[in-house]
Motif scaffolding. Structure first.
Motif, PDB file in Angstrom:
ATOM      1  N   ARG A   1     -15.894  -2.120 -11.699  1.00 49.36           N
ATOM      2  CA  ARG A   1     -17.126  -2.239 -11.264  1.00 49.36           C
ATOM      3  C   ARG A   1     -16.893  -3.254  -9.867  1.00 49.36           C
ATOM      4  N   MET A   2     -15.917  -4.140  -9.845  1.00 48.26           N
ATOM      5  CA  MET A   2     -16.067  -5.323  -8.923  1.00 48.26           C
ATOM      6  C   MET A   2     -14.496  -5.123  -7.868  1.00 48.26           C
ATOM      7  N   LEU A   3     -13.695  -5.227  -8.695  1.00 45.37           N
ATOM      8  CA  LEU A   3     -12.170  -5.462  -7.908  1.00 45.37           C
ATOM      9  C   LEU A   3     -12.042  -4.347  -6.912  1.00 45.37           C
ATOM     10  N   LEU A   4     -12.093  -3.146  -7.588  1.00 41.79           N
ATOM     11  CA  LEU A   4     -11.716  -1.950  -6.655  1.00 41.79           C
ATOM     12  C   LEU A   4     -12.720  -1.669  -5.555  1.00 41.79           C
ATOM     13  N   PRO A   5     -14.011  -1.916  -6.043  1.00 39.57           N
ATOM     14  CA  PRO A   5     -14.917  -1.555  -4.863  1.00 39.57           C
ATOM     15  C   PRO A   5     -14.740  -2.624  -3.652  1.00 39.57           C
ATOM     16  N   SER A   6     -14.597  -3.945  -4.230  1.00 33.50           N
ATOM     17  CA  SER A   6     -14.471  -5.097  -3.334  1.00 33.50           C
ATOM     18  C   SER A   6     -13.261  -4.676  -2.258  1.00 33.50           C
ATOM     19  N   LEU A   7     -12.074  -4.419  -2.754  1.00 31.50           N
ATOM     20  CA  LEU A   7     -10.839  -4.196  -2.104  1.00 31.50           C
ATOM     21  C   LEU A   7     -11.041  -3.164  -1.154  1.00 31.50           C
ATOM     22  N   TYR A   8     -11.623  -2.120  -1.672  1.00 31.22           N
ATOM     23  CA  TYR A   8     -12.021  -0.987  -0.743  1.00 31.22           C
ATOM     24  C   TYR A   8     -12.686  -1.609   0.580  1.00 31.22           C
ATOM     25  N   ALA A   9     -14.060  -2.275   0.144  1.00 35.19           N
ATOM     26  CA  ALA A   9     -14.688  -2.793   1.302  1.00 35.19           C
ATOM     27  C   ALA A   9     -13.675  -3.514   2.338  1.00 35.19           C
ATOM     28  N   LEU A  10     -13.002  -4.598   1.760  1.00 30.93           N
ATOM     29  CA  LEU A  10     -12.124  -5.018   2.659  1.00 30.93           C
ATOM     30  C   LEU A  10     -11.224  -4.316   3.368  1.00 30.93           C
ATOM     31  N   TYR A  11     -10.614  -3.286   2.817  1.00 31.13           N
ATOM     32  CA  TYR A  11      -9.949  -2.295   3.561  1.00 31.13           C
ATOM     33  C   TYR A  11     -10.800  -1.560   4.794  1.00 31.13           C
ATOM     34  N   GLU A  12     -11.827  -1.210   4.378  1.00 32.18           N
ATOM     35  CA  GLU A  12     -12.793  -0.502   5.293  1.00 32.18           C
ATOM     36  C   GLU A  12     -12.990  -1.320   6.512  1.00 32.18           C
ATOM     37  N   ASP A  13     -13.205  -2.601   6.322  1.00 32.78           N
ATOM     38  CA  ASP A  13     -13.532  -3.463   7.307  1.00 32.78           C
ATOM     39  C   ASP A  13     -12.260  -4.072   8.245  1.00 32.78           C
ATOM     40  N   ALA A  14     -11.176  -3.558   7.516  1.00 36.79           N
ATOM     41  CA  ALA A  14      -9.844  -3.998   8.149  1.00 36.79           C
ATOM     42  C   ALA A  14      -9.589  -5.423   7.992  1.00 36.79           C
ATOM     43  N   LEU A  15      -9.949  -6.091   6.906  1.00 36.75           N
ATOM     44  CA  LEU A  15      -9.863  -7.381   6.578  1.00 36.75           C
ATOM     45  C   LEU A  15      -8.579  -7.851   5.674  1.00 36.75           C
ATOM     46  N   ILE A  16      -7.997  -6.676   5.265  1.00 36.54           N
ATOM     47  CA  ILE A  16      -6.438  -6.911   4.816  1.00 36.54           C
ATOM     48  C   ILE A  16      -5.670  -6.188   5.527  1.00 36.54           C
ATOM     49  N   GLY A  17      -4.632  -6.744   5.782  1.00 33.71           N
ATOM     50  CA  GLY A  17      -3.449  -6.247   6.493  1.00 33.71           C
ATOM     51  C   GLY A  17      -2.924  -4.846   6.227  1.00 33.71           C
ATOM     52  N   PRO A  18      -2.622  -4.176   7.255  1.00 39.43           N
ATOM     53  CA  PRO A  18      -2.190  -2.825   7.252  1.00 39.43           C
ATOM     54  C   PRO A  18      -0.822  -2.618   6.198  1.00 39.43           C
ATOM     55  N   GLY A  19       0.054  -3.782   5.912  1.00 41.37           N
ATOM     56  CA  GLY A  19       1.054  -3.532   5.026  1.00 41.37           C
ATOM     57  C   GLY A  19       0.877  -3.856   3.874  1.00 41.37           C
ATOM     58  N   LEU A  20      -0.499  -4.474   3.401  1.00 42.97           N
ATOM     59  CA  LEU A  20      -0.596  -4.974   2.002  1.00 42.97           C
ATOM     60  C   LEU A  20      -0.546  -3.835   0.975  1.00 42.97           C
ATOM     61  N   ARG A  21       0.258  -3.945   0.023  1.00 46.07           N
ATOM     62  CA  ARG A  21       0.370  -3.110  -1.005  1.00 46.07           C
ATOM     63  C   ARG A  21      -0.498  -3.557  -2.302  1.00 46.07           C
ATOM     64  N   ILE A  22      -1.119  -2.556  -2.920  1.00 46.78           N
ATOM     65  CA  ILE A  22      -2.080  -2.760  -4.184  1.00 46.78           C
ATOM     66  C   ILE A  22      -1.513  -2.359  -5.456  1.00 46.78           C
ATOM     67  N   VAL A  23      -1.089  -3.265  -6.192  1.00 47.95           N
ATOM     68  CA  VAL A  23      -0.357  -2.381  -7.631  1.00 47.95           C
ATOM     69  C   VAL A  23      -1.137  -3.107  -8.750  1.00 47.95           C
ATOM     70  N   GLY A  24      -1.660  -2.087  -9.427  1.00 47.85           N
ATOM     71  CA  GLY A  24      -2.314  -2.236 -10.559  1.00 47.85           C
ATOM     72  C   GLY A  24      -1.517  -2.200 -11.745  1.00 47.85           C
ATOM     73  N   THR A  25      -1.674  -3.043 -12.864  1.00 51.65           N
ATOM     74  CA  THR A  25      -0.854  -2.997 -14.137  1.00 51.65           C
ATOM     75  C   THR A  25      -2.097  -3.394 -15.449  1.00 51.65           C
ATOM     76  N   ALA A  26      -1.647  -2.422 -16.308  1.00 54.60           N
ATOM     77  CA  ALA A  26      -2.478  -2.748 -17.538  1.00 54.60           C
ATOM     78  C   ALA A  26      -1.637  -2.191 -18.633  1.00 54.60           C
ATOM     79  N   ARG A  27      -2.259  -2.076 -20.006  1.00 57.51           N
ATOM     80  CA  ARG A  27      -1.655  -1.135 -21.106  1.00 57.51           C
ATOM     81  C   ARG A  27      -1.656   0.190 -20.932  1.00 57.51           C
ATOM     82  N   SER A  28      -2.665   0.529 -20.277  1.00 59.26           N
ATOM     83  CA  SER A  28      -2.741   2.318 -20.184  1.00 59.26           C
ATOM     84  C   SER A  28      -1.746   2.822 -19.458  1.00 59.26           C
TER      85      SER A  28
END
Length: 482
Positions: free
Chosen positions: A21-48
């Motif tokens: 609901r929040m984290l992935l849409p927020s990170l996408y918005a930051l990416y779309e507006d070029a507010l996070i660096g082009p080299g930033l990797r986003i790694v998810g982790t969970a039990r799934s």
């Protein structure tokens, strides 16, 4: 703003509801507006048990569901999804962290961690990060609530985190602090000469802080029944609103200055007496014309957990001596609303009295949600020749933040908080001494409840809480801003 120093962002609980609901849409918005660096990797982790492709498919579905239509650009979505990686992890087992470290690779360029996990997993998770070499000096860690359920458990979690990270690496999250209107509260107070001179006991009669919800348990049965309204909302969000409303002016707009003033304010809170608090639980009723069940029916078993709490708080310092702060929060209330109301004192003399003019004291309403506005209620004379007397009427001076900044992109709180975590800016995060001051005050309230001095009072869903909460203000000659 702190200098960006981060080559990877690690999301714990990446397949959970908060992430969708929040984290992935927020990170996408930051990416779309070029507010996070082009080299930033986003790694998810969970039990799934997912791989990179499976996590990208999960993220795609989440973005399709929760992004507004005007932000769904296929090329941008594809570019964002390509950044996502995934590593399955059972955080309760130490051996899995080596694979996580291997997936992340070299983190000497900086690693930001967003940790959203059950309280029981905080300690093993921190130990796992330390064991895998992911707790070095160039790592920042954001901690999503709940950080314990009382002062003792909170201190234990904070001690565990402090074993791996220094305080300047720890970002304790209260998402209310990321809301634009909450930050505007400081601008209202400290950027306008007309308010701060009146912001004290000489001119303010009382202050109300209301956070009301129309929803019930919404899939949080187990957690909520163990937590209750006091610890779920008052301990964190509402006490932060109280601190920002009542704190002394900070020297600068920076993390140290602001958090120093907040913790001084929180430590000045007077212990609450039994007659200054009300706890309630919703029964069956109607919300917007639709019948809803009571808490016991929603939960499926008997419970004394409160879904409503109202408190008359006092701040023992020079600025606020004698000024009550009324706090109110509940579920299944008449409407969804978050607001701060500053009720000023009446003018010392009514010069219009002999001509029939009746006065009402000025009131400042700061609405946080669902609308965002600042409204000052002032007295004005109705037009006319006044032959039968002067008629004074209360009229609003409105600043609609939505209208005033219509061209500005409205951002949800987690966009700002995630960006601040990545960039190392701590101003909107909570320091350990703040958390512990909050818990000390809350634990004292719960001790009163544990003695049986305050029973849980019923209230009908769709109303404004138990009658005793209305009486809390009425017996002081005041009324809630309903």
């Amino acid at each position: 703003m702190a200098e960006t120093c981060c080559s990877a962002l690690l999301l714990f609980g990446a397949t959970g509801d908060l992430s969708r609901r929040m984290l992935l849409p927020s990170l996408y918005a930051l990416y779309e507006d070029a507010l996070i660096g082009p080299g930033l990797r986003i790694v998810g982790t969970a039990r799934s048990e997912l791989d990179d492709a499976g996590f990208r498919a999960f993220a795609h579905d989440a973005l399709e569901e929760f992004l507004p239509p005007d932000r769904k650009d296929e090329a941008q979505l594809s570019g964002f999804l390509d950044r996502l990686e995934y590593q399955a992890l059972d955080a309760s087992k130490l051996d899995g962290f080596a694979s996580l470290a291997s997936k992340l690779g070299d983190t000497s360029g900086g690693l930001s961690i967003f940790l959203s996990t059950a309280p029981a997993l905080f300690e093993p998770t921190i130990e796992g990060l330390r064991h895998a070499g992911l707790a070095h000096g160039n790592v920042r860690i954001g901690l999503e609530k709940p950080l314990g359920n009382d002062l003792v458990s909170s201190a234990r979690i904070n001690d565990a985190v402090a074993a791996g990270f220094s305080e300047n690496q720890i970002f304790r999250i209260d998402h209310y602090l990321g809301k634009e209107t909450v930050q505007n509260l400081m601008a209202l107070r400290f950027a306008n000469a007309m308010f701060e001179p009146l912001w004290n006991a000489a001119h303010v009669d009382h202050v109300q802080i209301t956070v009301s919800e129309t929803v019930g348990l919404e899939g949080r049965k187990g957690f909520y029944d163990d937590t209750g309204a006091l610890r779920d909302m008052v301990q964190n969000h509402m006490l932060q609103l109280l601190a920002l409303t009542a704190m002394e002016p900070p020297r600068d707009y920076d993390a140290t200055s602001i958090r120093d003033e907040k913790v001084k304010l929180l430590r000045a809170l007077r212990p609450v007496r039994p007659e200054e608090m009300v706890r309630g639980q919703y029964r069956a009723g109607a919300i917007k014309g639709e019948s809803v069940g009571g808490y016991i029916e929603d939960l499926g078993k008997a419970s004394e957990t409160e879904t409503f709490v109202s408190i008359k708080a006092h701040i023992d310092n020079w600025r606020w001596q004698g000024v009550p702060f009324y706090l109110r929060h509940g579920k299944r209330m008449a409407e969804r609303r978050s607001e701060i109301v500053v009720q000023f004192k009446q003018v010392p003399h009514n010069i219009f009295a002999e001509r029939g003019g009746r006065l009402r004291a000025n009131r400042l309403v700061i609405r946080l949600q669902p609308e965002e506005y600042v409204r000052l209620q002032v007295m004005a004379k109705e037009p006319g020749l006044d032959r039968s007397g002067i008629v004074l009427r209360e009229v609003p001076l409105d600043l609609s933040l939505t209208t005033a900044f219509a061209k500005a992109r409205r951002r949800i709180a987690y966009e700002r908080l995630l960006l601040d975590l990545i960039e190392g800016e701590q101003t909107l995060f909570v320091r350990r001494d703040e958390v512990e001051a909050q818990w000390k005050w809350i634990d004292a309230i719960r001790e009163v409840w544990a003695r049986g001095d305050e029973e849980v009072k019923p209230y009908a869903a769709g109303g404004w809480g138990p009658n005793a909460a209305i009486a809390l203000t009425e017996r002081d000659g005041r009324s809630w801003n309903d």
